[in-house]
Scaffold this active site. Structure first.
Site, mmCIF file in Angstrom:
data_model
loop_
_atom_site.group_PDB
_atom_site.id
_atom_site.type_symbol
_atom_site.label_atom_id
_atom_site.label_comp_id
_atom_site.label_asym_id
_atom_site.label_seq_id
_atom_site.Cartn_x
_atom_site.Cartn_y
_atom_site.Cartn_z
ATOM 1 N N ASN A 16 0.846 -1.200 0.000
ATOM 2 C CA ASN A 16 0.000 0.000 0.000
ATOM 3 C C ASN A 16 0.879 1.247 0.000
ATOM 4 O O ASN A 16 2.106 1.142 -0.061
ATOM 5 C CB ASN A 16 -0.948 -0.039 1.205
ATOM 6 C CG ASN A 16 -0.179 -0.162 2.504
ATOM 7 O OD1 ASN A 16 0.599 0.711 2.860
ATOM 8 N ND2 ASN A 16 -0.362 -1.272 3.212
ATOM 9 N N ARG A 17 0.275 2.405 0.094
ATOM 10 C CA ARG A 17 1.005 3.649 -0.107
ATOM 11 C C ARG A 17 1.784 4.145 1.126
ATOM 12 O O ARG A 17 2.398 5.197 1.093
ATOM 13 C CB ARG A 17 0.045 4.764 -0.534
ATOM 14 C CG ARG A 17 -0.524 4.576 -1.903
ATOM 15 C CD ARG A 17 -1.381 5.781 -2.282
ATOM 16 N NE ARG A 17 -2.128 5.534 -3.489
ATOM 17 C CZ ARG A 17 -1.610 5.611 -4.716
ATOM 18 N NH1 ARG A 17 -0.344 5.947 -4.867
ATOM 19 N NH2 ARG A 17 -2.348 5.386 -5.770
#
Ligand code: CTP
Length: 413
Positions: free
Chosen positions: A214-215
């Site tokens: 994820n980011r």
């Protein structure tokens, strides 16, 4: 914050590494410290006082005997005042000769006199060429200083000016500042407590070359680890990646996946007082990880369906254990209904605090250096912080954790 308005005496001795001490003096000054540089005669052969004066904006002291402003002290007893008023005496680079003098209480130049008069903590960065560091005499002197409470920064290994290779190089400024911060914070509000911080987005392997992630950059978690160190805690940083620089003094554990993270946290539990789960943990992982790289076929129309299963909720698992840490803190990254969702996670995961952030804002949350958060406690009280750096957010969170530990009058694990 920890360096702001601190009075630091920087003792500089004769080594080619003095150029790094100039950078150190500059960075400490930029961070708000008042840096008084004291140079030995040997140091003057490598660099002039003007260099240090230019970066600190303060007079540089070089001579025990003069009482004017050209390297001397303002009065004949100022060496006592300089030492008494300081928060920290740092000797970097510290030659074998100066280390020997400090270990045995010799006082034949301004720096060694100040070191005897000073009552503050002492940080020493041994720096020397060609096996001098390994010599039993140097090692015995360092041991003596350590026994008296001095903090010795381990020198780096590498190539010396002489061409020899070994241990004795002055570490980079970031390491020196890390050691200075840790020493200044050693009596802070979390002294004696152990804090475990998780950071980064987990990586759930599909095959040996691909993963789902994820980011999350991990920046907030690393800033929290640093803030906990500044407050005097013993810190273990469990990170999903090793791309950011590890705060000096933190024990580092690499744990890429959610399962690795859970196992790494469990290992720490016995003596942990505070758990801060800043990691963005995947909720799903591939049902199975392919042993070999998944290859595409010649069919351009083929598809690939990944089957996913839920990961374990680390926070919920840990906080429901009987040996749960005294304070458990979670994060809630939300793109809608921020406070409702965060409040529900606080209760469901049995947390003491939850830090809610709206990840839809471009200046807060993932991958940027700033964050805008609301800290919610078990009584439903919401502390709304303005947009600030992740460092400042971390200092707030650490203050809240310190208050919780103090109000429950708990003792370190
Ligand atoms: N967390 C965890 N284990 C998981 C998922 C999340 O420990 N398997 C932790 C995170 O580290 C964070 C908190 O739980 O501190 C909330 O994470 P978040 O992703 O916001 O919430 P989820 O519980 O995953 O719920 P949802 O995805 O529905 O928002």
């Amino acid at each position: 914050m920890i360096l702001e308005n601190k009075r630091i005496i920087l003792g500089v001795t004769g080594s080619i590494a003095v150029y790094k001490a100039v950078d150190l003096a500059s960075k400490l000054t930029q961070a708000g410290a008042q840096v008084d540089v004291v140079m030995t005669e040997a140091a003057l052969r490598f660099v002039t006082p003007l260099t240090f004066q230019s970066v600190t904006g303060r007079p540089v002291y070089t001579d025990l005997w003069q009482t004017d402003h050209s390297g001397g002290l303002p009065t004949h007893i100022a060496h006592i005042g300089l030492g008494e008023g300081a928060d920290l005496l740092v000797v970097a680079p510290a030659t074998a000769n100066t280390i020997a003098k400090l270990a045995h209480g010799l006082a034949d130049d301004l720096l060694s006199v100040i070191a005897l008069a000073a009552r503050c903590l002492l940080v020493i960065a041994p720096t020397m060429d060609g096996g001098m560091y390994e010599h039993p005499a140097t090692q015995a002197n360092l041991e003596l200083l350590r026994e008296r409470g001095a903090i010795i920064i381990e020198p780096d290994e590498g190539r010396f000016a002489s061409g020899l290779i070994g241990k004795g190089r002055l570490p980079e400024t970031l390491t020196l500042i890390g050691a200075i911060r840790q020493t200044l914070g050693s009596n802070g509000s979390l002294a004696g407590y152990k804090v475990v911080v998780t950071a980064g987005g987990t990586q759930e392997a599909i095959d040996p070359v691909r993963f789902i992630t994820n980011r999350s950059s991990g920046k907030q978690g690393y800033a929290l680890a640093q803030a906990a160190l500044d407050a005097g805690a013993k810190v273990t940083l469990i990170s999903t990646a090793n791309t950011l620089s590890i705060p000096y003094g933190a024990e580092f554990v690499l744990a890429p996946s959610a399962a690795d993270l859970l196992a790494a946290v469990q290992v720490q539990l016995a003596d942990t007082d505070v758990l801060i789960m800043a990691a963005a943990v995947a909720d799903f992982r591939p049902t199975a990880t392919a042993e070999h790289k998944i290859k595409k076929s010649d069919d351009p129309d083929e598809g690939l369906t990944l089957s996913l299963v839920r990961t374990v909720d680390i926070l919920a698992t840990i906080s429901h254990l009987p040996q749960r840490p005294k304070v458990v803190v979670g994060f809630a990254a939300e793109s809608q209904d921020l406070l409702i969702n965060a409040q529900s996670k606080l209760t469901r995961k049995k947390l003491d605090l939850i830090v809610a952030n709206d990840i839809s804002a471009i200046d807060a949350g993932f991958q940027v250096d700033t964050n805008r958060v609301v800290i919610i406690d078990t009584e439903g009280h919401q502390e709304r912080l303005d947009l600030m750096t992740k460092t400042q957010v971390s200092e707030h969170i650490i203050q809240r954790i310190s208050s919780l530990l103090q109000s429950s009058a708990s003792h370190p694990a």
